[in-house]
Design a protein around this motif. Structure first.
Motif, short mmCIF file in Angstrom:
data_model
loop_
_atom_site.label_atom_id
_atom_site.label_comp_id
_atom_site.label_asym_id
_atom_site.label_seq_id
_atom_site.Cartn_x
_atom_site.Cartn_y
_atom_site.Cartn_z
N GLU A 35 43.71 34.01 29.82
CA GLU A 35 44.78 33.09 29.49
C GLU A 35 45.96 33.84 28.91
O GLU A 35 45.73 34.81 28.19
N PRO A 36 47.20 33.44 29.14
CA PRO A 36 47.62 32.29 29.95
C PRO A 36 47.74 32.59 31.45
O PRO A 36 48.09 31.70 32.20
N LEU A 37 47.44 33.83 31.84
CA LEU A 37 47.59 34.17 33.25
C LEU A 37 46.65 33.35 34.14
O LEU A 37 47.03 32.91 35.24
N THR A 38 45.42 33.16 33.65
CA THR A 38 44.42 32.45 34.46
C THR A 38 44.92 31.09 34.93
O THR A 38 44.85 30.76 36.12
N ALA A 39 45.45 30.31 33.99
CA ALA A 39 45.89 28.95 34.36
C ALA A 39 46.98 29.01 35.42
O ALA A 39 47.02 28.18 36.34
N TYR A 40 47.84 30.02 35.29
CA TYR A 40 48.92 30.14 36.27
C TYR A 40 48.36 30.48 37.65
O TYR A 40 48.67 29.82 38.65
N ILE A 41 47.54 31.50 37.71
CA ILE A 41 46.98 31.91 39.02
C ILE A 41 46.11 30.80 39.61
O ILE A 41 46.14 30.53 40.81
N GLU A 42 45.35 30.13 38.75
CA GLU A 42 44.48 29.06 39.26
C GLU A 42 45.29 27.84 39.72
O GLU A 42 44.75 26.97 40.40
N SER A 43 46.57 27.81 39.37
CA SER A 43 47.41 26.70 39.84
C SER A 43 47.95 26.97 41.25
O SER A 43 48.50 26.08 41.89
N LEU A 44 47.80 28.21 41.71
CA LEU A 44 48.31 28.55 43.05
C LEU A 44 47.32 28.10 44.12
O LEU A 44 46.11 28.13 43.90
N ASP A 45 47.87 27.73 45.27
CA ASP A 45 47.00 27.29 46.36
C ASP A 45 46.95 28.29 47.51
O ASP A 45 46.03 28.28 48.31
N ASP A 46 47.97 29.12 47.55
CA ASP A 46 48.15 29.99 48.72
C ASP A 46 47.67 31.41 48.41
O ASP A 46 48.21 32.06 47.51
N PRO A 47 46.69 31.90 49.15
CA PRO A 47 46.20 33.27 48.88
C PRO A 47 47.29 34.33 49.03
O PRO A 47 47.24 35.36 48.36
N VAL A 48 48.28 34.07 49.88
CA VAL A 48 49.36 35.04 50.05
C VAL A 48 50.15 35.14 48.74
O VAL A 48 50.55 36.23 48.32
N LYS A 49 50.33 34.02 48.07
CA LYS A 49 51.02 34.03 46.77
C LYS A 49 50.22 34.83 45.75
O LYS A 49 50.78 35.59 44.96
N VAL A 50 48.90 34.64 45.76
CA VAL A 50 48.05 35.38 44.83
C VAL A 50 48.15 36.87 45.13
O VAL A 50 48.32 37.69 44.23
N PHE A 51 48.09 37.21 46.41
CA PHE A 51 48.20 38.61 46.80
C PHE A 51 49.53 39.20 46.36
O PHE A 51 49.59 40.28 45.76
N GLU A 52 50.60 38.48 46.63
CA GLU A 52 51.93 39.00 46.29
C GLU A 52 52.06 39.24 44.80
O GLU A 52 52.70 40.19 44.36
N PHE A 53 51.46 38.36 44.02
CA PHE A 53 51.54 38.52 42.57
C PHE A 53 50.88 39.83 42.12
O PHE A 53 51.42 40.57 41.31
N PHE A 54 49.70 40.10 42.66
CA PHE A 54 48.94 41.26 42.19
C PHE A 54 49.18 42.52 43.02
O PHE A 54 48.67 43.58 42.69
N GLU A 55 49.93 42.40 44.11
CA GLU A 55 50.09 43.53 45.04
C GLU A 55 50.50 44.84 44.36
O GLU A 55 49.88 45.88 44.61
N PRO A 56 51.54 44.82 43.48
CA PRO A 56 51.93 46.12 42.88
C PRO A 56 50.78 46.77 42.10
O PRO A 56 50.63 48.00 42.13
N ILE A 57 49.98 45.97 41.45
CA ILE A 57 48.88 46.53 40.67
C ILE A 57 47.76 47.01 41.59
O ILE A 57 47.20 48.09 41.41
N LEU A 58 47.49 46.23 42.60
CA LEU A 58 46.45 46.59 43.56
C LEU A 58 46.80 47.91 44.26
O LEU A 58 45.94 48.76 44.48
N LYS A 59 48.07 48.04 44.57
CA LYS A 59 48.56 49.26 45.22
C LYS A 59 48.33 50.48 44.30
O LYS A 59 47.81 51.50 44.73
N ARG A 60 48.71 50.33 43.02
CA ARG A 60 48.52 51.43 42.07
C ARG A 60 47.04 51.71 41.82
O ARG A 60 46.62 52.86 41.67
N LEU A 61 46.25 50.64 41.80
CA LEU A 61 44.81 50.80 41.62
C LEU A 61 44.24 51.69 42.74
O LEU A 61 43.51 52.65 42.48
N LEU A 62 44.61 51.36 43.97
CA LEU A 62 44.10 52.14 45.10
C LEU A 62 44.59 53.58 45.04
O LEU A 62 43.84 54.52 45.32
#
Lengths: 506, 506
Positions: free
Chosen positions: B374-401
């Motif tokens: 929280e409070p990130l969880t409530a925000y992400i869980e309010s999204l319906d579109d997986p593309v939106k979820v991906f776009e949100f985390f993409e920069p971090i996922l990219k750095r993680l890889l």
């Protein structure tokens, strides 16, 4: 009875940090009649800074500020002007650990020894939390018990390396896992540790607050006796002091001598003898012998990445097998106890974990300070020849350097005959090692707990009588900071405060 | 009053692990009249195993056996035949931590963040040890206090990175550092954590011990009222149960609904209302929202060395400067509180630390399970579109890889239209994310402590009356294992034992 005596309000026996702090605080609060007698020819006691190759300095005794969140001595140091302070450097870091055959075993995602060590500590703690009357046993036995009970949850390699990795605690307690209590094993660090540069500066700073006339060096105490409200103290030089208070700050090892009649220079005869509570408590506590060997190299030709390195005791390949196949715990403890007997007197240094401080990383000095434990300490401290000390540790030193990316052979130049070196091979110029176990006024390093001991008993026995005229201070007389410099310092502060209060000095 | 009713000795409200364990133990001991009502269409509650790409399984709710030295459910699992057990894998290891600009910051001998985190925990603990009445404050405030008080002992870089590194605890508590209590922050692990494969197997195993007739799914409870020695339970389907005992295992978040009149499907009306002690305690505890996002890749093209990775919240370069120059703590807290405001609704994922489980290392499945708070969880869980979820985390996922040695761009193929890939680029096939905050029967994840809360109050209020006919179980009703599956399981066991005892069933 016809002896003439010297009247002194408070006599402090022992010029280590607790005695120095005590007399300093007495004087600060206006005491005009106090004296400190010290058996050695120097102040500091088990704080001892020496000089080695090219003027490099080392602390042979205590060398860290521990528990820096609560360490009153450290906080006092911080309050001083920079030039008044002894320097310090925080040197805690995840240690590099290596095994003779496997090499590095720390930070290994297959072994996860750091995680297993933590689980092992909780396992021990739970034994005594769940049953406060649970019988204490050696750390060795408890490690075997953990391995036996959790073997289905551990890989063969984890069973092989964890026991040796868990032994790094020997280098805190100064005794080996077979003599170490499980119940009083865990050390909870109240903040980081800072290497002190060097303790002589702190000893001198406190000593400067005390007029020279208040010291008697080379003066050991033979007898402490009560006479009405007074205490008579007889010193080896034949003098007799009549005091209101005496603060006895001799090490626990020296106090133990008073329990027996044996003729020892350091022995103090108490008359009446030490209280039965103290006698009982002294029989329920022990003394460890952390020792140090300092290897001084000409220049640093190894990696400065790691401030601390642990070389593990050699793991026995049949160990995991025994754990896997054991039917019952007791016979497993018996078998493994036999399989892990020490053979160090035949030069087998790999029987023990050893702890190396890589000063090249921490302070820029190209030396390693190695910490060792009983029974190895007594053996090494019995040696007189640095070449023998070198030969004993050479295989480990060689592997240590390899782990730090230095693969060239170590050249020994203790005589200093080798010309300035041209290449980057490690040239060992000098070896310094401790003699604490051989010194008559220390007989080892600091208090330790064998199975069944209870350190609290001694603290209570030595400090619970607020009106006692014969008082005690030192690292063995306090719980917060037990075994530490700041604990000893606090105990001296405590005793001075009680006496100052008794005389209405605030 | 004229309603017809169904007589049941014990009614269990809620089919999570505590309710299942309770009714299972009632039946095991011979209870012939018990029923479990569950509002959802499935059993398990906040244990929920789902299936993703190519049949891969994930636990969206709890997914570890915690505290495996004392975890009764884990020990029960170990006692079963292998094929009866849910699998598990110990996955604790020193996490790789990386910062957006600096890269890896774990195991760094200059930063020593692991050591500083430990010191910070002791610093917090000491505040409350030294003064049990010390006012609680947020973890954020306490971190700032530590930095302020110890700034002379920390480098600028340590001041910059420690705060963000210290926030990894947000991923345990499910709430951010600004809402987290300092007093109830520290987690003492009683042994390693084991990832469960998967919890559905445990839920099914326990459910199998209960005849089908004893379950009512899709049945929410509207009212629980006392009638003499009996308890009347009214369900949404209009039925009325007359019971000797009721065990209420609904989440704390659902219990909280009973404090207010608001019309919510999950709300249970208590008549008489909940005891004032319970009401007071519910007002002194909160509920967190740990959420998960699972990134399912086609194959693993990254390093399998690290089982766990933490991406740090972005550190503010002026942060260290503010700490250095601050004159007083309160204005520093104010300034830094403002400087560290979250901006996630504008896509700024770097505002938060995120925790990634690298399943490729742990179980061989090429997916990452990401934990958020929280409070990130409530925000992400309010999204319906997986593309939106991906776009949100993409920069971090990219750095993680990148940190895991995979520098190729992530290809998104959520529709599964891309042909079998020819190269080793990471192809994201599916994203699964939780909706716990949106589900009417959970409203979040598990209990959490805000500053000033006291978790013990609620446990005492809900469990201290051994004769109560309306009883409580669940992760929020127990101290040992609070917030954990095994705690919930133990609480169900506890309640069944009390009722079995009341009826003389041993």
């Amino acid at each position: 009875m016809a002896d003439s005596f010297i009247e002194v309000e408070t006599l402090v026996v022992g010029g280590g940090i607790s005695g120095l702090k005590a007399i300093s605080d007495l004087i600060k609060h206006g005491c005009t009649s106090c004296l400190l007698v010290e058996a050695r020819d120097r102040l500091g006691g088990r704080l001892h800074t020496v000089t080695g190759y090219q003027g490099r300095k080392y602390d042979l005794g205590a060398s860290w500020h521990h528990d820096t969140l609560v360490n009153g001595l450290f906080l006092e140091e911080l309050s001083l002007e920079k030039e008044e302070q002894a320097g310090y450097v925080f040197d805690d870091f995840l240690p590099l650990m290596f095994d003779k055959t496997r090499g590095r075993v720390d930070s290994d995602p297959e072994l996860t020894l750091e995680i297993l060590n933590e689980e092992l500590m909780r396992f021990l703690e739970l034994q005594f939390l769940e049953d406060v009357d649970a019988k204490d046993c050696s750390y060795f036995e408890m490690v075997v018990r953990y391995l036996f009970e959790r073997r289905d949850l551990l890989s063969d390699e984890q069973i092989q390396y964890l026991p040796q990795a868990s032994r790094f605690l020997e280098l805190w307690h100064g005794i080996d896992w077979k003599t170490q209590s499980s119940k009083f094993l865990e050390i909870v660090h109240q903040g980081r540790n800072a290497l002190v540069l060097h303790y002589d500066k702190i000893v001198k700073r406190i000593a400067r607050t005390i007029p020279q006339d208040n010291f008697r060096l080379n003066t050991s105490v033979n007898q402490i006796s009560r006479q009405g409200r007074n205490v008579l103290v007889k010193t080896a030089d034949g003098l007799l002091y009549k005091c209101d208070y005496v603060i006895v700050t001799v090490p626990q090892s020296i106090l133990e001598l008073s329990l027996h009649d044996k003729d020892e220079a350091a022995r103090i005869k108490f008359d009446p003898p030490l209280d039965s509570k103290i006698v009982r408590a002294l029989n329920k506590t022990h003394y460890g012998s952390l020792g140090k060997v300092i290897f001084e190299f000409e220049t640093c030709c190894w990696s400065k990445k790691f401030p601390k390195i642990v070389s593990l005791g050699q793991s026995n390949s049949s160990f995991a097998n025994s754990v896997r196949q054991a039917r019952d715990l007791n016979s497993l403890i018996h078998t493994l106890g036999h399989d892990t007997k020490y053979n160090y007197k035949n030069g087998q240094a790999w029987d023990f974990p050893l702890f190396f401080v890589n000063l090249a990383k921490t302070t820029g000095v190209p030396s390693f300070v190695m910490l060792m434990q009983e029974p190895l300490t007594a053996y090494i401290e019995s040696l007189d020849d640095p070449v023998k000390v070198f030969e004993f540790f050479e295989p480990i030193l060689k592997r240590l350097l390899e782990e730090l990316s230095c693969t060239k052979a170590i050249e020994l130049d203790l005589e200093g005959v080798r010309p300035e070196k041209a290449d980057d091979s490690p040239v060992l110029k000098n070896i310094i090692w401790t003699r604490w176990t051989r010194e008559v006024y220390s007989r080892g390093a600091y208090s330790a707990c064998f199975p069944g001991d209870d350190p609290l008993d001694l603290v209570i026995a030595l400090t619970s009588d607020e009106h006692a005229r014969v008082r005690f201070a030192g690292e063995h007389t306090i719980m917060d900071g037990a075994g530490c410099v700041y604990g000893a310092w606090e105990s001296g502060k405590r005793e001075a405060a009680i006496i100052n209060k008794a005389f209405g000095r605030v």
